[in-house]
Design an enzyme around this catalytic site. Sequence first.
Site, PDB file in Angstrom:
ATOM      1  N   GLU A  50       0.847  -0.973   0.111  1.00  0.00           N
ATOM      2  CA  GLU A  50      -0.167   0.071  -0.076  1.00  0.00           C
ATOM      3  C   GLU A  50       0.983   1.041  -0.208  1.00  0.00           C
ATOM      4  O   GLU A  50       1.706   1.411   0.759  1.00  0.00           O
ATOM      5  CB  GLU A  50      -0.968  -0.096   1.250  1.00  0.00           C
ATOM      6  CG  GLU A  50      -2.046   0.845   1.207  1.00  0.00           C
ATOM      7  CD  GLU A  50      -3.127   0.555   0.210  1.00  0.00           C
ATOM      8  OE1 GLU A  50      -3.906   1.663  -0.147  1.00  0.00           O
ATOM      9  OE2 GLU A  50      -3.111  -0.537  -0.409  1.00  0.00           O
ATOM     10  N   ASP A  61      -3.214  11.895   7.749  1.00  0.00           N
ATOM     11  CA  ASP A  61      -2.029  11.291   8.301  1.00  0.00           C
ATOM     12  C   ASP A  61      -1.570  11.794   9.564  1.00  0.00           C
ATOM     13  O   ASP A  61      -1.552  13.151   9.795  1.00  0.00           O
ATOM     14  CB  ASP A  61      -0.928  11.130   7.222  1.00  0.00           C
ATOM     15  CG  ASP A  61      -1.366  10.299   5.929  1.00  0.00           C
ATOM     16  OD1 ASP A  61      -1.967   9.459   6.301  1.00  0.00           O
ATOM     17  OD2 ASP A  61      -1.124  10.907   4.861  1.00  0.00           O
TER      18      ASP A  61
END
Length: 269
Positions: A50, A61
Site C-alpha cells: 500500500e 495522516d
Amino acid sequence: MTNRYTTLFANLEKRNEGAFIPFVTIGDPNKALSFEILDTLVSSGADALELGIPFSDPLADGPTIQEANIRALESGITPKDCFDILTKIRAKYPHIPIGLLLYANLVYANGIENFYQKCLDAGVDSILIADVPAHESKEFRDIAKKVGIAQIFIAPPDASESTLKQISELGSGYTYLLSRVGVTGTETAANMPVEDVLAKLREYNAPKPVLGFGISKPEQVQQAIKAGAAGAISGSATVKIIQNNISNKQKMLNELTYFVKEMKAATLN
C-alpha cells in the site's frame, strides 16, 4: 486488475494465513532508495503493498507519514518519478497486489481518468482516496470501473449499517477497515474489538476486510486475523523505521526485513 487481490486472498485462505501489507510513501527518503525499500518489503514477505504518492497536505495522516511526505518532496520527487518506481517494482514482482492511498486533490490535479490510466499502466491494482467517502465517490468509481482498477473504501469502526452496506456493494479489491477513528500513527494503538463491524461486512459480502491504523506489533496483527480480518496494514510503524535510519541505509533495510518477517509470521494461524 482486481484479480491479483482475489488470487492473493484465495491463496492465503488455503494456507490459513492472513495478509501483511506494509505502507510507505514512494520517494521517501529519495528516489534511489525508495525502490530498494519496496524491493526489501516484498522480498521479506509482504503479501501486498500500500503506497502513498507524496503530497503537501496529507489530511488523514499523523506526523510520521506527514514527515515522510515532506522528506520525499524535499528530495525532489515528482509524480512521474513515482510512476517510474511503480513500473519498476511491478516488472520485478508481477503477482503482488499494489495499492495507492492518496488524496482527491492529487487525482484532480492530473485529471481523474488520466491519473487512473497512468496508475493502471504502471501496474497499480487499487486506489483508495482517503478524503472521498463511498457516498461521494461516483465520479472516481465510474472511471475506476472503466479503466479496470479496484476502488477501495474505508470502513470506519463507528460506521452505520447503511454505510457498511454501501461500502460492501461499491468497493472492490479489499475493504480498508479502520481500527479506530482519528489520524494514522502508532502513537495511538489500534483498539479492538472490531468483530461486530467484521461480522456486518461478511454479512454484506464486502471485499475482504484488512485492518489498518495503529498496527505496529505482531500481536496486533494476530488479534486482527483472530477477529476475522483477512489481513493487516502497517503504515506509521514501517515509515518510522525509514525515519530512524535515514543516515544508515543498511541498518534501515535490515530493520525493515526483520519487521516484515515478524509481522508476516503473526498472520500464520
